[in-house]
Design an enzyme around this catalytic site. Structure first.
Site, PDB file in Angstrom:
ATOM      1  N   LEU A 145       0.862  -1.177   0.000  1.00 53.83           N
ATOM      2  CA  LEU A 145       0.000   0.000   0.000  1.00 53.83           C
ATOM      3  C   LEU A 145       0.899   1.226   0.000  1.00 53.83           C
ATOM      4  CD1 LEU A 145      -2.708  -0.833   2.734  1.00 53.83           C
ATOM      5  CD2 LEU A 145      -2.968  -0.993   0.249  1.00 53.83           C
ATOM      6  N   ASP A 146       0.446   2.306  -0.632  1.00 61.84           N
ATOM      7  CA  ASP A 146       1.193   3.559  -0.559  1.00 61.84           C
ATOM      8  C   ASP A 146       1.341   3.983   0.899  1.00 61.84           C
ATOM      9  OD1 ASP A 146       1.373   3.683  -3.298  1.00 61.84           O
ATOM     10  OD2 ASP A 146      -0.300   5.085  -3.532  1.00 61.84           O
ATOM     11  N   ARG A 147       2.371   4.737   1.180  1.00 65.66           N
ATOM     12  CA  ARG A 147       2.662   5.144   2.559  1.00 65.66           C
ATOM     13  C   ARG A 147       1.478   5.862   3.214  1.00 65.66           C
ATOM     14  NH1 ARG A 147       8.108   8.474   4.407  1.00 65.66           N
ATOM     15  NH2 ARG A 147       7.680   8.490   6.653  1.00 65.66           N
ATOM     16  N   ARG A 247      -5.410   6.485  -7.863  1.00 67.59           N
ATOM     17  CA  ARG A 247      -5.055   7.906  -7.848  1.00 67.59           C
ATOM     18  C   ARG A 247      -4.974   8.474  -9.266  1.00 67.59           C
ATOM     19  NH1 ARG A 247       0.278   7.877  -4.188  1.00 67.59           N
ATOM     20  NH2 ARG A 247       0.101  10.140  -4.508  1.00 67.59           N
TER      21      ARG A 247
END
Length: 323
Positions: A145-147, A247
């Site tokens: 997962l993105d930060r 995104r």
């Protein structure tokens, strides 16, 4: 994995024969385990510069190993192997985030601000923090997962579980659902975005993803959950699993995610930040799959801070936040 030859002790060039336990594993993940404590940034550097070879050929980060392969690993300096002691507060935070565990998997509701793994200036990601909390356990990161993205993050406790789930992800047999806040007002409550995505590296090393005819096929299903002034809470279901997919697809249709610093609307982000949104509004809410005749389903509720922001947004005058 068997060491066939070694030079200059543990820090010389190593030639390793890949065992059955690593059959099908990505080489970057294998190196992260073999070179314990070495930053991910260094692992990717030695891969990028051709110092790691499989059967005499240069390996890429996504190269998959096969039992019997010969793996060449270059010397690694001692100073670059020590990422430091994991901060006790972060270790406790991730340890307390466990929402499921059995003999095959461990699942956390990943806090925002915690990377999935170390590297690129991050010494300790979720996998390193979990290993610090449970030093006697074998844990491998299944996906990422993105930060700034919170929510369901799965780790494997066994090699078969890791290989099995990653195969299901590649084959599109895993359901992944996210909650996100799109700026503006999409014209339809339910729509799909089918736009190929391509990774690119900008000057300075920043990674960006863009819609391109030369990219990989990418599909996201969006469905409206609730309307707010100047924004819509949406469910995003992945048809494919590309980097930054939700995104970029949201931005592509003109309604980027609220708080997205890379693909978002700077003016809208500034307004939302003044109202209390301190990060990108993206949460991995659900993941399910079937493996070895067992059905798994993991869910993580929307974090309290995002709920509080929605409550505040709900009461905002429409003229103040509408685009």
């Amino acid at each position: 994995m068997q060491t066939v030859t070694s030079q200059d002790g543990s820090h010389g060039v190593r030639q390793l024969e890949v065992g059955a336990e690593r059959d099908g594993q990505r080489i970057d993940n294998a190196l992260a385990t073999i070179l314990k404590g070495v930053p991910k940034s260094l692992i990717y550097r030695i891969l990028r510069t051709g110092q790691v070879r499989v059967n005499g050929k240069r390996a890429k980060p996504d190269t998959r190993l096969a039992a019997g392969d010969m793996l060449r690993i270059p010397p690694v300096r001692v100073a670059e192997r020590d990422p430091g002691v994991a901060p006790s507060g972060q270790v406790a935070e991730v340890a307390d985030a466990v929402i499921f565990e059995d003999k095959h998997f461990l699942v956390i509701d990943k806090p925002p601000g915690v990377a999935s793994h170390g590297g690129s200036g991050v010494s300790h990601g979720a996998i390193e923090l979990l290993r610090a909390a449970r030093p006697k356990e074998s844990l491998e990161l299944v996906h990422r997962l993105d930060r700034d993205t919170s929510g369901v993050l799965v780790f494997a406790r066994t090699r078969p579980a890791l290989i099995g789930l990653q195969a299901l992800i590649r084959e599109g047999e895993v359901t992944k659902q996210y909650l996100c806040l799109m700026t503006g007002a999409p014209s339809r409550a339910k729509f799909d975005v089918n736009a190929p995505l391509q990774k690119s590296i900008l000057q300075g090393g920043e990674r960006m993803v863009r819609v391109s005819d030369n990219g990989k096929p990418s599909l996201t299903f969006f469905r409206e959950i609730e309307q707010y002034p100047g924004a819509r809470l949406m469910e995003a279901k992945l048809g494919t699993g590309r980097t930054h997919q939700i995104r970029v697809h949201a931005a592509h249709v003109g309604h980027p995610l609220a708080g997205d610093p890379k693909y978002g609307d700077a003016e809208a982000n500034q307004r939302f930040r003044k109202m209390g949104l301190k990060r990108m509004f993206l949460h991995a809410s659900h993941m399910s799959f079937e493996l070895d005749d067992r059905a798994y389903s993991f869910s993580a509720p929307l974090p309290d801070e995002l709920k509080a922001f929605l409550d505040k947004l709900r009461g905002a005058p429409r003229g103040k936040t509408a685009r």
